[in-house]
Design a protein around this motif. Sequence first.
Motif, PDB file in Angstrom:
ATOM      1  N   GLY A  13      29.394  12.929  56.199  1.00 40.05           N
ATOM      2  CA  GLY A  13      29.743  12.965  54.777  1.00 40.05           C
ATOM      3  C   GLY A  13      30.144  14.321  54.252  1.00 40.05           C
ATOM      4  N   LYS A  14      29.610  15.354  54.841  1.00 38.94           N
ATOM      5  CA  LYS A  14      29.838  16.703  54.298  1.00 38.94           C
ATOM      6  C   LYS A  14      30.067  17.692  55.446  1.00 38.94           C
ATOM      7  N   GLY A  15      30.451  18.885  55.072  1.00 38.47           N
ATOM      8  CA  GLY A  15      30.425  20.027  55.984  1.00 38.47           C
ATOM      9  C   GLY A  15      31.156  19.831  57.297  1.00 38.47           C
ATOM     10  N   ILE A  16      30.491  20.232  58.363  1.00 36.36           N
ATOM     11  CA  ILE A  16      31.115  20.237  59.698  1.00 36.36           C
ATOM     12  C   ILE A  16      31.450  18.811  60.152  1.00 36.36           C
ATOM     13  N   GLY A  17      30.532  17.872  59.910  1.00 36.25           N
ATOM     14  CA  GLY A  17      30.751  16.486  60.342  1.00 36.25           C
ATOM     15  C   GLY A  17      31.963  15.868  59.680  1.00 36.25           C
ATOM     16  N   THR A  35      26.207   8.484  57.498  1.00 33.70           N
ATOM     17  CA  THR A  35      25.565   9.562  56.745  1.00 33.70           C
ATOM     18  C   THR A  35      24.651   8.978  55.685  1.00 33.70           C
ATOM     19  N   ARG A  36      23.969   9.858  54.936  1.00 35.69           N
ATOM     20  CA  ARG A  36      22.978   9.357  53.973  1.00 35.69           C
ATOM     21  C   ARG A  36      23.566   9.015  52.614  1.00 35.69           C
ATOM     22  N   THR A  37      24.596   9.771  52.184  1.00 36.73           N
ATOM     23  CA  THR A  37      25.080   9.616  50.816  1.00 36.73           C
ATOM     24  C   THR A  37      26.322   8.749  50.780  1.00 36.73           C
ATOM     25  N   ASP A  38      26.203   7.594  50.126  1.00 34.35           N
ATOM     26  CA  ASP A  38      27.292   6.624  50.140  1.00 34.35           C
ATOM     27  C   ASP A  38      28.555   7.176  49.472  1.00 34.35           C
ATOM     28  N   VAL A  87      26.659  14.216  67.610  1.00 31.19           N
ATOM     29  CA  VAL A  87      25.301  14.241  67.071  1.00 31.19           C
ATOM     30  C   VAL A  87      25.240  15.458  66.148  1.00 31.19           C
ATOM     31  N   ASN A  88      25.538  15.193  64.889  1.00 31.96           N
ATOM     32  CA  ASN A  88      25.770  16.311  63.960  1.00 31.96           C
ATOM     33  C   ASN A  88      24.788  16.353  62.793  1.00 31.96           C
ATOM     34  N   ALA A  89      24.274  15.197  62.357  1.00 33.24           N
ATOM     35  CA  ALA A  89      23.418  15.179  61.161  1.00 33.24           C
ATOM     36  C   ALA A  89      22.270  16.163  61.322  1.00 33.24           C
ATOM     37  N   ALA A 153      10.433  25.509  62.044  1.00 25.63           N
ATOM     38  CA  ALA A 153      10.729  24.093  62.295  1.00 25.63           C
ATOM     39  C   ALA A 153      12.190  23.922  62.719  1.00 25.63           C
ATOM     40  N   TYR A 154      13.097  24.572  61.995  1.00 21.23           N
ATOM     41  CA  TYR A 154      14.522  24.443  62.328  1.00 21.23           C
ATOM     42  C   TYR A 154      14.792  25.004  63.726  1.00 21.23           C
ATOM     43  N   SER A 155      14.255  26.202  63.995  1.00 14.90           N
ATOM     44  CA  SER A 155      14.480  26.820  65.311  1.00 14.90           C
ATOM     45  C   SER A 155      13.940  25.927  66.427  1.00 14.90           C
ATOM     46  N   PRO A 186      27.168  30.852  61.687  1.00 16.78           N
ATOM     47  CA  PRO A 186      27.109  30.558  60.252  1.00 16.78           C
ATOM     48  C   PRO A 186      28.401  29.953  59.695  1.00 16.78           C
ATOM     49  N   VAL A 187      28.242  28.803  59.048  1.00 16.08           N
ATOM     50  CA  VAL A 187      29.375  28.093  58.448  1.00 16.08           C
ATOM     51  C   VAL A 187      28.997  27.784  57.002  1.00 16.08           C
ATOM     52  N   LYS A 188      29.903  28.043  56.089  1.00 18.73           N
ATOM     53  CA  LYS A 188      29.611  27.770  54.670  1.00 18.73           C
ATOM     54  C   LYS A 188      29.636  26.266  54.423  1.00 18.73           C
ATOM     55  N   THR A 189      28.466  25.703  54.234  1.00 21.71           N
ATOM     56  CA  THR A 189      28.329  24.266  53.947  1.00 21.71           C
ATOM     57  C   THR A 189      27.177  24.093  52.961  1.00 21.71           C
ATOM     58  N   ASN A 190      26.793  22.844  52.774  1.00 19.85           N
ATOM     59  CA  ASN A 190      25.691  22.532  51.854  1.00 19.85           C
ATOM     60  C   ASN A 190      24.318  22.786  52.446  1.00 19.85           C
TER      61      ASN A 190
HETATM   62  N1  LIG Z   1      26.297  25.487  58.467  1.00 24.48           N
HETATM   63  C1  LIG Z   1      25.795  26.282  59.400  1.00 24.48           C
HETATM   64  O1  LIG Z   1      25.758  27.515  59.244  1.00 24.48           O
HETATM   65  C2  LIG Z   1      25.266  25.713  60.682  1.00 24.48           C
HETATM   66  C3  LIG Z   1      24.954  26.595  61.708  1.00 24.48           C
HETATM   67  C4  LIG Z   1      24.438  26.092  62.897  1.00 24.48           C
HETATM   68  C5  LIG Z   1      24.276  24.726  63.051  1.00 24.48           C
HETATM   69  N2  LIG Z   1      24.600  23.891  62.035  1.00 24.48           N
HETATM   70  C6  LIG Z   1      24.388  22.454  62.244  1.00 24.48           C
HETATM   71  O2  LIG Z   1      25.565  21.737  61.924  1.00 24.48           O
HETATM   72  C7  LIG Z   1      25.222  20.395  61.562  1.00 24.48           C
HETATM   73  C8  LIG Z   1      25.972  20.022  60.282  1.00 24.48           C
HETATM   74  O3  LIG Z   1      25.490  20.823  59.220  1.00 24.48           O
HETATM   75  P1  LIG Z   1      26.400  21.342  58.011  1.00 24.48           P
HETATM   76  O4  LIG Z   1      26.295  22.819  58.005  1.00 24.48           O
HETATM   77  O5  LIG Z   1      27.721  20.692  58.062  1.00 24.48           O
HETATM   78  O6  LIG Z   1      25.497  20.838  56.778  1.00 24.48           O
HETATM   79  P2  LIG Z   1      25.817  19.854  55.542  1.00 24.48           P
HETATM   80  O7  LIG Z   1      27.071  20.261  54.873  1.00 24.48           O
HETATM   81  O8  LIG Z   1      24.546  19.827  54.766  1.00 24.48           O
HETATM   82  O9  LIG Z   1      26.081  18.448  56.243  1.00 24.48           O
HETATM   83  C9  LIG Z   1      25.048  17.761  56.898  1.00 24.48           C
HETATM   84  C10 LIG Z   1      25.375  16.294  56.911  1.00 24.48           C
HETATM   85  O10 LIG Z   1      24.305  15.600  57.613  1.00 24.48           O
HETATM   86  C11 LIG Z   1      23.843  14.543  56.784  1.00 24.48           C
HETATM   87  N3  LIG Z   1      22.432  14.265  57.030  1.00 24.48           N
HETATM   88  C12 LIG Z   1      21.375  15.080  56.835  1.00 24.48           C
HETATM   89  N4  LIG Z   1      20.239  14.455  57.141  1.00 24.48           N
HETATM   90  C13 LIG Z   1      20.578  13.199  57.517  1.00 24.48           C
HETATM   91  C14 LIG Z   1      19.848  12.060  57.916  1.00 24.48           C
HETATM   92  N5  LIG Z   1      18.505  12.075  58.010  1.00 24.48           N
HETATM   93  N6  LIG Z   1      20.529  10.934  58.238  1.00 24.48           N
HETATM   94  C15 LIG Z   1      21.868  10.891  58.147  1.00 24.48           C
HETATM   95  N7  LIG Z   1      22.627  11.931  57.760  1.00 24.48           N
HETATM   96  C16 LIG Z   1      21.982  13.078  57.440  1.00 24.48           C
HETATM   97  C17 LIG Z   1      24.057  15.046  55.362  1.00 24.48           C
HETATM   98  O11 LIG Z   1      24.029  13.968  54.456  1.00 24.48           O
HETATM   99  P3  LIG Z   1      23.421  14.156  52.965  1.00 24.48           P
HETATM  100  O12 LIG Z   1      24.113  15.345  52.380  1.00 24.48           O
HETATM  101  O13 LIG Z   1      23.770  12.887  52.317  1.00 24.48           O
HETATM  102  O14 LIG Z   1      21.959  14.385  53.153  1.00 24.48           O
HETATM  103  C18 LIG Z   1      25.421  15.711  55.490  1.00 24.48           C
HETATM  104  O15 LIG Z   1      26.454  14.776  55.415  1.00 24.48           O
HETATM  105  C19 LIG Z   1      23.690  20.384  61.412  1.00 24.48           C
HETATM  106  O16 LIG Z   1      23.105  19.800  62.556  1.00 24.48           O
HETATM  107  C20 LIG Z   1      23.330  21.850  61.339  1.00 24.48           C
HETATM  108  O17 LIG Z   1      22.016  22.112  61.786  1.00 24.48           O
HETATM  109  C21 LIG Z   1      25.096  24.341  60.854  1.00 24.48           C
END
Ligand SMILES: NC(=O)c1ccc[n+]([C@@H]2O[C@H](COP(=O)([O-])OP(=O)(O)OC[C@H]3O[C@@H](n4cnc5c(N)ncnc54)[C@H](OP(=O)(O)O)[C@@H]3O)[C@@H](O)[C@H]2O)c1
Length: 242
Positions: A13-17, A35-38, A87-89, A153-155, A186-190
Motif C-alpha cells: 500500500g505504501k512506500g517501497i512495496g 496490505t492493511r489499509t484498504d 516479503v515486504n510488509a 525489537a526491530y534489529s 534509509p528510504v523516506k517512507t511512512n
Molecule cells: N524505509 C526504510 O528506511 C527502510 C529501511 C530498511 C528496511 N525497510 C523495510 O522495508 C519494508 C517496507 O517499509 P517502508 O519503508 O516502505 O514502510 P511503509 O511506507 O510504512 O510501508 C510499509 C507497508 O507495510 C504495510 N504493513 C505494515 N504492517 C503490516 C501488517 N501487519 N500486515 C500487512 N501489511 C502491513 C503497511 O500498511 P499500513 O500502512 O496500512 O500499516 C505499508 O503499506 C519494511 O519491511 C521495512 O522494515 C525500510
Amino acid sequence: MANKKVALITGAGKGIGREIALALAGEGIDVALATRTDSDLQSLIPEIEKSGQKAIDAQLDVSAYEELERFAQEVYKKFGRIDYLFVNAGIGGEKASVLNGSAEKWKEVIDTNLTGAYYTVKAVLPFLTLNAHAKIILIGSGLGHRGQAGNTAYSVSKAGLWMFTRLLAQELAEHNISVNEIIPGPVKTNIDKNSGIAFSDNLFNSEWIKTPTDVIPLVQFLLAQPETGPTGQSFSLARRDL
Ligand SMILES: NC(=O)c1ccc[n+]([C@@H]2O[C@H](COP(=O)([O-])OP(=O)(O)OC[C@H]3O[C@@H](n4cnc5c(N)ncnc54)[C@H](OP(=O)(O)O)[C@@H]3O)[C@@H](O)[C@H]2O)c1
C-alpha cells in the motif's frame, strides 16, 4: 508467448512495496497486492490497471496466517501461477531500551516483521513450488546485520529475517526457487511515523537517503538473474559497513 508472470507483494500500500508493485506492473507483470489499509489499495489498483496489467488485492494483516492462506489461494485461482514473492510488509520499533520499552511493542514488531514473513512464505510456497524457477525477495534491513541498541525489537526481527532468508534458500534449492534479501538502507517512507525512531536516528556517517524509486533497480537486477543465479544472499544499498 511465454506465460505472463505474477508477483505477490505484502505491504504494497505504501512506500517501497507500492513502488515495487508499480514497477513490476510497468514491466508487464500481474500483481497481487496485500496490505492493511484498504484506501491504499483502492488508490493503487487504478494505477496498476493503467499500465495494462491485472491486479488482485486483499486487505489483510500478515500476522494472521489464515488471511494469507486464503489470499494465496485466491491469487492462484485467478492467475493460475505465482512466480515472485516480495516479503515486504514491516513496521519500525520503538526508541527504548529493553529495560524501559514495552513488551506489547516487542510482540507487535516480531509478529509483523518476522512471524509475518514466515506466514507469508508458508502460505504462498505451495504455489511457488509449482513453477520452474520462482523467486522470493525479502526486504531486510542493515539493522538485522549490525543492530542498534535502543532499537532492539526491530534489529532482532530483521536479524531473524536474514537467517530465515539463508535457511529458506537451502531448503528451496531443490525446487529451483531463489531466496534473497534486499537491504534498502534509509528510504523516506511512512515507517518513521509508526516507529518512534526518527529517520536521522538510523543514519550512519554519509548514508544515501533514498526515495522508494531508488530501490527498484536492485529489484530488477534480482529478477533478471538466471535460474542458476544467486540465492541465500543479501544485496545492500547501504553506504556503511554492515
Ligand atoms: N524505509 C526504510 O528506511 C527502510 C529501511 C530498511 C528496511 N525497510 C523495510 O522495508 C519494508 C517496507 O517499509 P517502508 O519503508 O516502505 O514502510 P511503509 O511506507 O510504512 O510501508 C510499509 C507497508 O507495510 C504495510 N504493513 C505494515 N504492517 C503490516 C501488517 N501487519 N500486515 C500487512 N501489511 C502491513 C503497511 O500498511 P499500513 O500502512 O496500512 O500499516 C505499508 O503499506 C519494511 O519491511 C521495512 O522494515 C525500510
